[in-house]
Structure formats: structure tokens, C-alpha cells
Design a protein around this motif. Structure first.
Motif, PDB file in Angstrom:
ATOM      1  N   PHE A   1       0.818  -1.200   0.000  1.00 36.07           N
ATOM      2  CA  PHE A   1       0.000   0.000   0.000  1.00 36.07           C
ATOM      3  C   PHE A   1       0.866   1.271   0.000  1.00 36.07           C
TER       4      PHE A   1
ATOM      5  N   SER B   1      -5.892   2.027   3.231  1.00 42.46           N
ATOM      6  CA  SER B   1      -4.692   2.849   3.399  1.00 42.46           C
ATOM      7  C   SER B   1      -5.027   4.325   3.214  1.00 42.46           C
TER       8      SER B   1
ATOM      9  N   GLN C   1      -6.277   2.490  -0.892  1.00 42.24           N
ATOM     10  CA  GLN C   1      -6.291   1.080  -1.283  1.00 42.24           C
ATOM     11  C   GLN C   1      -7.126   0.276  -0.291  1.00 42.24           C
TER      12      GLN C   1
ATOM     13  N   TYR D   1      -8.624  -3.298   1.179  1.00 40.12           N
ATOM     14  CA  TYR D   1      -8.318  -4.730   1.312  1.00 40.12           C
ATOM     15  C   TYR D   1      -9.505  -5.385   2.002  1.00 40.12           C
TER      16      TYR D   1
ATOM     17  N   ASN E   1     -11.324   1.690  -6.104  1.00 36.88           N
ATOM     18  CA  ASN E   1     -10.907   2.277  -4.838  1.00 36.88           C
ATOM     19  C   ASN E   1     -11.135   3.788  -4.890  1.00 36.88           C
TER      20      ASN E   1
ATOM     21  N   THR F   1     -10.555   7.510  -5.342  1.00 37.88           N
ATOM     22  CA  THR F   1      -9.535   8.270  -6.069  1.00 37.88           C
ATOM     23  C   THR F   1      -9.982   9.717  -6.195  1.00 37.88           C
TER      24      THR F   1
END
Length: 445
Positions: free
Chosen positions: A115, A135, A139, A141, A152, A154
Motif C-alpha cells: 500500500f 490505506s 487502497q 483490502y 478504490n 480516487t
């Protein structure tokens, strides 16, 4: 031992996320945190309990949240805690991605890697069978029953401060320090994004069904959306507000400051965590012993030796393998009540379990992070790290030449008694009657 025997911290945003009933909330706090900085609070679905965690790993549990222990051996700092809906389990995560699960939260390998920035949050499902981490670069998970949804986050300003998942793991929300909210799956987006706040946004928390969420700024401004009911903003705190967590139905929420002041609205107030040091070795020993006693000591993390669930039986010489924890026993020296090799319950050759010193070794390994008490009761009695005391504290060992248990309070201990039994609570005076006088030992490593 063998049975002749009868025979556990101006701030650069570093974030936190916690969850409630499968709902996680996120919180931002200063990067150069003090040892006892509180970054995260997480409430149960009904609001009758909550847990908080400090950057040094100290977990404080209140009401219906069961204290299971605190993480140890991590790098960086602990940034978030998330409890299950009923409070019987929780997960914490470090800024470097080390996940620690306790109670009914199931660990899933591997930990987040690769990450950008740091890990800033974790959120577990209502039943603890899945969780999501995120993160500061956005990111996501997902593990277990949490469903991943692309893309994700952005295009945000600043950094991501956390993630919060729904009770069933079918949706989650994330937020940036600038207040940009990202909803995925079953979480319903509610316009507009938070605006007009002072400082930056610190945390977000969604309801169990994803139809509402609450966000909070470091100056305590609460934004309630959808089915989350607004009550009031925290005031009079020192430091900064770092986290918020909502109840399953959104009727209540709790917030916490970096100095541990808890503010509850529609959530039962239970107290503030005291600035302090991580749990002592003995406190963690008791927490792990109770986990095992209750049959729900799910493995705490990849680097901890745990139990997959269920009651742990006594097995002569069990717990004395290369690694601490339940193992097959041995007939060598066995003089118990079951025919060794006969296949009956308790038969060492057919029972995966622990004997009394194997149990002591196991819980001290879980609490200390290394195998500090190998051997049997004789070696535990003579271990130079143990000091005989007449004023024991819970977590000390109670020892006889042929038996040992974990002291939990006046005349009580948790131990693996003998063939045909499980790890259970024993009366110290009762053992005195058959094994002679006991001694208390306080260990430091």
C-alpha cells in the motif's frame, strides 16, 4: 504439567477506523502521537458497550464488550479498533498493516501489503467473519465475508481517513480529510458531503444496513446522514476528536478525543479510558485464559498461536510440543484414569489438548509474545523470572509440585485439571486438599 498429576497517540493525519456492529468508523489523529493517544472508538450494535484503543496498543473495553487482550509486537502504531455487533470480538490494526483479531473475529491471511502511505483503518462485519482495511492512499483490502467493490477511492484531496463496513459486509464507505465520502455496494450515498468544518474530517461510521452514516471533524462537528439521528457535538475536550462510531440502527453514536474523553449520545456511557501503559503481562494472561475457558479463543493474528474454537480438553503431556498450544499427549509416565491408547475421551494418544503446565505455557506465550515458560510445573516453579509472592495479582501462577493454574482472584484459578475434563475454573483450596500447600509466582520477562 503431567498428570499424576493434574498434571495470556498541529497533527499530521494518521487515521483510525473502528466499527460498530459490523459498522466501522474512521478517525484521524496526529502522526507524532504520544504513547497514550486514543485514535479509535467502536460501539456495539445496541450501544450498550464500546471499546477504545491507544496508539501503544492498549485496548479498553466497556459494558458488553468483552476484553480479550491487547496487541503486542507490532511495528508503527495501532490506528484502529472495530468490534463485532455483540461485543464478543474485535480487531485492531497497525499503521504497517498488522491485523490482530480477538474473540469471535476470524483472522484471514495475508495482512495488507504493497500500500501507499500507511494503513488507517479496519472495520469488521457484525459477526466477525470478515473485515476490510484501507490505506491513506485509498487502497481497500477485503477479507472473509466482506465483498470488494471497484474502484478504490480516487481523486480526493488530502488523504483517506478510514473505512466502515455494513453488518453483512456487502457495502462500505470511506472518507477523506477534506470530507469527500465514497460509498460502495449497499451503502447509500447521502449528499452533500460535509462542509464548513474546522480543521479536517477525522472519521466516518455507517449503520448496519448502510442506509445512514455519521462523520466527524477533529473539532467535534458531527454530520449525520440518512438514518443516523443527530444529537449534539462533543464539547470541552482536550486534544482533538479522533473517532466516531454509530449504533446499528443509527439512533446513537459515540466519539472520543485523543486524550481518551468519551462522548456518548444514545449510547450508554461507561467511562473514559485512562491514559496509561499497555496491559501488563498478567492482565493479558487472564484475558487469554478466559478466551480459552469460554471456548472462543480464535487465533489473534498470524504471529500468535491460538485455538480454532471450542472447549480445550485436558491431555496428559499435551501442550508440550515444539510450539505452545494444544497437541497430542503421551502415554509416557501416564497414570490417569483412562486406558492410554484405548481411544476414549481423555486418552493422551487420541486427545489434542493441554495438561496443566502446557496450559500455563500456552497462555504466557500468547500474552508475552514468546515461549517464556517451557517445561513442566517443576521448571515453572524454578524459573528465575518468577518470584514467590504472598500478594498475588490475577495472571500470576498458582503452583504445586504436580499442578499449576492461572490465578484469577480469591481462591480461584483457571487450569487444565485432569483427564476427562476441559480447561475450567478450579478452587485453589480444593487442590490444596489433594496436592498440599500452594505457592504464588509473579513472572516478569
Amino acid at each position: 504439567m503431567l498428570e499424576k498429576a493434574r498434571a495470556r497517540l498541529f497533527l499530521v493525519v494518521s487515521i483510525t477506523v473502528a466499527m460498530l456492529s459490523g459498522i466501522l468508523f474512521i478517525a484521524a489523529t496526529p502522526a507524532s502521537a504520544a504513547v497514550n493517544t486514543y485514535k479509535s472508538i467502536s460501539v456495539t450494535s445496541d450501544g450498550l458497550g464500546y471499546a477504545a484503543v491507544a496508539t501503544n496498543g492498549l485496548v479498553s473495553a466497556y459494558g458488553t464488550v468483552v476484553k480479550r487482550g491487547s496487541p503486542a509486537g507490532f511495528t508503527g502504531e495501532i490506528v484502529a479498533i472495530s468490534v463485532t455487533g455483540d461485543g464478543k470480538g474485535y480487531a485492531v490494526i497497525s499503521s504497517t498493516g498488522q491485523v490482530y483479531t480477538f474473540g469471535t473475529v476470524v483472522y484471514h491471511a495475508p495482512n495488507p501489503t504493497g500500500f501507499g502511505g500507511t494503513i488507517v483503518g479496519i472495520s469488521v462485519t457484525g459477526d466477525g467473519k470478515g473485515y476490510a482495511a484501507i490505506s491513506s492512499a485509498g487502497q481497500v483490502y477485503t477479507y472473509g465475508t466482506v465483498q470488494y467493490h471497484a474502484p478504490n477511492p480516487t481523486g480526493f484531496t488530502g488523504s483517506i481517513v478510514g473505512i466502515s463496513v455494513t453488518k453483512d459486509g456487502k457495502g462500505y464507505a470511506a472518507m477523506s480529510t477534506a470530507g469527500q465520502v465514497y460509498t460502495l455496494g449497499t451503502v447509500v450515498y447521502r449528499a452533500p458531503n460535509p462542509t464548513g468544518f474546522t480543521g479536517w474530517m477525522a472519521a466516518i461510521s455507517v449503520t448496519a444496513d448502510g442506509k445512514g452514516y455519521a462523520a466527524i471533524s477533529i473539532t467535534g462537528q458531527v454530520y449525520a446522514k440518512g438514518t443516523v439521528q443527530y444529537h449534539a457535538n462533543p464539547q470541552g475536550y482536550t486534544g482533538a476528536i479522533t473517532s466516531i462510531s454509530v449504533t446499528g440502527n443509527g439512533h446513537g453514536y459515540a466519539a472520543i478525543s485523543s486524550t481518551g474523553q468519551v462522548y456518548t449520545y444514545g449510547v450508554t456511557y461507561r467511562g473514559n479510558p485512562s491514559p496509561g501503559t499497555p496491559d501488563s503481562l498478567q492482565q493479558n494472561v487472564v484475558a487469554w485464559s478466559n478466551n480459552i475457558l469460554q471456548g472462543d479463543a480464535i487465533p489473534g493474528a498470524a504471529n500468535l498461536i491460538g485455538w480454532g474454537g471450542g472447549r480445550v480438553p485436558y491431555s496428559y503431556a499435551g501442550g508440550h510440543g515444539t510450539n505452545p498450544g494444544p497437541s497430542l499427549g503421551s502415554c509416557n509416565g501416564y497414570t490417569g484414569s483412562v486406558t492410554c491408547g484405548g481411544g476414549a475421551f481423555g486418552d493422551p494418544l487420541h486427545t489434542v489438548g493441554v495438561d496443566c503446565s502446557g496450559f500455563a505455557r500456552w497462555v504466557y506465550r500468547l500474552a508475552a509474545g514468546s515461549d517464556v515458560l517451557p517445561g513442566n510445573t517443576t521448571t515453572e516453579l524454578s524459573n528465575p523470572h518468577g518470584v514467590t509472592t504472598s500478594s498475588p495479582v490475577p495472571g500470576d501462577l498458582v503452583l504445586w509440585p504436580n499442578h499449576v493454574g492461572v490465578y484469577t482472584g480469591p481462591n480461584q484459578m483457571i487450569a487444565a485439571p485432569h483427564t476427562g475434563t476441559y480447561v475450567s475454573v478450579e478452587s485453589i483450596s480444593g487442590v490444596d486438599g489433594s496436592e498440599g500447600p500452594h505457592v504464588f509466582k509473579h513472572y516478569t520477562f
